[in-house]
Design an enzyme around this catalytic site. Structure first.
Site, PDB file in Angstrom:
ATOM      1  N   GLU A 132       9.809   4.075  -1.147  1.00 19.07           N
ATOM      2  CA  GLU A 132       9.886   3.355   0.122  1.00 19.07           C
ATOM      3  C   GLU A 132       8.501   3.000   0.649  1.00 19.07           C
ATOM      4  OE1 GLU A 132      12.246   1.694   1.310  1.00 19.07           O
ATOM      5  OE2 GLU A 132      13.319   2.887   2.803  1.00 19.07           O
ATOM      6  N   THR A 185       9.182  -5.149   6.655  1.00 19.00           N
ATOM      7  CA  THR A 185       9.084  -3.888   7.386  1.00 19.00           C
ATOM      8  C   THR A 185       7.678  -3.670   7.924  1.00 19.00           C
ATOM      9  OG1 THR A 185      10.814  -2.927   5.995  1.00 19.00           O
ATOM     10  CG2 THR A 185       9.437  -1.397   7.231  1.00 19.00           C
TER      11      THR A 185
END
Length: 310
Positions: A132, A185
């Site tokens: 991630e 993000t």
């Protein structure tokens, strides 16, 4: 077993009040991955469909997560082979419903299966977080945890990692509207303010507590009252055209609450029962259509399993 095919579900993270600590797992929406043992040591990404993503292991979230689990697995089990990974993306990158986490979680789940389940699912969260970080710039578990464990998950702490899985109330449905734009993000994190007023912090942790209590007691009204974000949503919603109108339409048509899914641009709503969820999905789609931006809509029960072998 030398090869495994798996389904890696989409997820909704943050859930309004739970920035970086809350998430849920969706049904029917997700990627597929094939992972196989190879005679050549190391990790290789051999094929990617559905997205333009790097095949280089160190630049791919699945590759980095796979390297992390293999590095630790050497201390627990003896193996002389490497792994090849195929990724078939169904979740669009930057959609806000856990595209990168599906790849990271799927990689560590599949390798763990081929290694004879050396690690528990909760232990796998740690390795998936490494992947991630490639996508978002930091390690966070609010997507990979529900993807691996199913249901709702609460990340109580990161040092050390402490994840609690929570069963979903039986009538709870999630609706997710995905506008066809991308919000990275890293960009969504850049708009956040690292300092928050104490008053807002008190409101926020009250809502987190209320949401957890509502899930445990099947109190749908409490769940709805708690889906309120006074810290992150006011800053991020400007990145999502038509957000306020779409959120209002969801709540006006019976949703318990609505907000930004992950970093956006997807907008989620939680509903009691399929009938209300379908009504909310129509209303959200119609409300968002005034932006002129095409969108997809998903209606899903909460997935209790997470990543699974197909």
């Amino acid at each position: 077993m030398n090869e495994i095919k798996i389904f890696c579900p989409a997820t909704i993270a943050n859930l309004s009040c739970g920035f970086d600590v809350l998430g849920l797992c969706l049904e029917g929406i997700g990627d597929e991955m094939i992972i196989r043992k190879s005679t050549e040591k190391g990790i290789r990404i051999t094929k990617i469909t559905g997205a333009d993503l790097p095949l280089e292991t160190e630049k791919n979230v699945a590759g980095v997560a796979a390297l992390a689990i293999c590095k630790e697995a050497i201390n627990r089990v003896s193996f002389e082979h490497g792994f090849e990974i195929e990724i078939h993306k169904k979740i669009k990158a930057g959609s806000g419903i856990g595209s990168s986490s599906a790849s990271a979680a799927g990689a560590v789940f599949g390798i763990n299966e081929l290694l004879g389940n050396t690690f528990s699912r909760k232990e796998l969260v740690h390795f998936a977080m490494k992947g991630e970080a490639v996508a978002s710039g930091c390690e966070h578990a609010d997507n990979v945890a529900p993807c691996l464990l199913g249901g709702f998950t609460l990340v109580r702490g990161y040092e050390p990692l402490d994840v609690i899985r929570i069963d979903s109330p039986s009538e709870l449905y999630a609706v997710a509207l995905h506008p066809h734009i991308e919000v990275k993000t890293s960009d969504a994190r850049a708009v956040l303010n690292p300092m928050i007023p104490l008053k807002d912090a008190i409101t926020q942790w009250g809502n987190v507590g209320g949401l957890i209590a509502g899930l445990y007691t099947n109190n749908y009204e409490l769940i709805g009252r708690s889906l309120n974000d006074v810290i992150v949503e006011p800053l991020r919603k400007k990145l999502i055209p038509g957000f306020d109108t779409t959120k209002f339409a969801a709540i006006h048509n019976g949703a318990l609450g609505a907000g930004i899914s992950g970093a956006g641009p997807s907008i989620f709503a939680l509903c009691k029962g399929q009938e209300i969820a379908e009504k909310v999905a129509i209303a959200m789609t119609e409300a968002h259509s005034i932006t002129g931006i095409p969108s997809d809509i998903h209606i899903s029960k909460i997935n209790p399993i997470g990543v699974k072998i197909i």
